[in-house]
Design an enzyme around this catalytic site. Structure first.
Site, PDB file in Angstrom:
ATOM      1  CE1 TYR A  30      -3.656   2.608   0.597  1.00 18.92           C
ATOM      2  CE2 TYR A  30      -2.424   3.426   2.398  1.00 18.92           C
ATOM      3  CZ  TYR A  30      -3.501   3.745   1.388  1.00 18.92           C
ATOM      4  OH  TYR A  30      -4.136   4.618   1.585  1.00 18.92           O
ATOM      5  CD  GLU A  52      -8.184   7.701   4.986  1.00 21.29           C
ATOM      6  OE1 GLU A  52      -8.105   7.810   5.993  1.00 21.29           O
ATOM      7  OE2 GLU A  52      -7.278   7.397   4.070  1.00 21.29           O
ATOM      8  CD1 TRP A  60      -4.028   2.129   5.426  1.00 19.19           C
ATOM      9  CD2 TRP A  60      -5.971   2.830   5.792  1.00 19.19           C
ATOM     10  NE1 TRP A  60      -4.739   2.245   4.006  1.00 19.19           N
ATOM     11  CE2 TRP A  60      -5.772   2.681   4.329  1.00 19.19           C
ATOM     12  CE3 TRP A  60      -7.294   3.479   6.151  1.00 19.19           C
ATOM     13  CZ2 TRP A  60      -6.910   2.894   3.392  1.00 19.19           C
ATOM     14  CZ3 TRP A  60      -8.355   3.831   5.109  1.00 19.19           C
ATOM     15  CH2 TRP A  60      -7.895   3.420   3.752  1.00 19.19           C
TER      16      TRP A  60
END
Length: 198
Positions: A30, A52, A60
């Site tokens: 990522y 988000e 995350w």
């Protein structure tokens, strides 16, 4: 992994990168191939801002590990489909263990899909709208280092974006969430100086 200057690490592959990427293969991929790369596809932008919002209060990495389940559950984040989700569909999502089952965040995604449709009608695309909030050079940090980013969880541009989205009826789009979104889609480049991705 070897820690270097604050906020940087030397990976097993010999590359220096932002330390937040850690050693998890999914997180590394990522960081290296997605985070901070410019995104202009409307469905991808909608996915990013929704995820988000789902991430609030979580890591995350948790969201990344569930991302494919989110995509499958939310019709690939096609806001033209999500806008028409009914209570039955919301109940189905609440029973889905593959996603974050938070009623407020699920309802927010449906609400924001409806708002996204109106925004596209007005602005032509989500990309045109979101990229219009790219900050001028005068508002960017002179040095992008760990200390600067830690001290600035929001920016004037993310505050402007958050206020405008809220005025348009969006939810789960506070200034911190908006800044993380802007970082992730490349509106700003916040790879720390020294990271090979910068």
């Amino acid at each position: 992994m070897k820690a270097l200057a604050e906020g940087l690490m030397l990976g097993a592959d010999g590359k220096i990168r932002c330390a937040w990427a850690g050693e998890d293969a999914l997180y590394l991929a990522y960081h290296d191939h997605e985070w901070g790369k410019p995104v202009y596809d409307d469905n991808h932008l909608f996915e990013k801002i929704c995820l988000e919002g789902f991430q609030a209060g979580l890591s995350w990495l948790t969201i990344l590990r569930k991302r494919e389940n989110f995509r499958n559950s939310f019709d690939g984040f096609d806001f033209n489909k999500i806008a028409f989700y009914d209570e039955e569909k919301i109940d189905e999502l609440l029973k889905n263990p593959g996603i974050v089952r938070h009623i407020g965040k699920i309802r927010s995604t449906v609400n924001n899909a409806r708002c996204a449709r109106k925004l596209v009608e007005e602005k032509g695309s989500l990309a045109d709208y979101f990229w219009s909030f790219q900050p001028p050079e005068s508002e960017r940090f002179e040095h992008v280092d760990y200390a600067t980013l830690k001290l600035n969880p929001t920016t004037p541009a993310s505050i402007r974006l958050s206020k405008d989205l809220k005025k348009r009826g969006w939810s789960f789009v506070g200034p911190t969430t908006c800044y993380a979104f802007m970082q992730s889609i490349g509106i700003v480049n916040d790879h720390i100086e020294g990271c090979f991705c910068r």
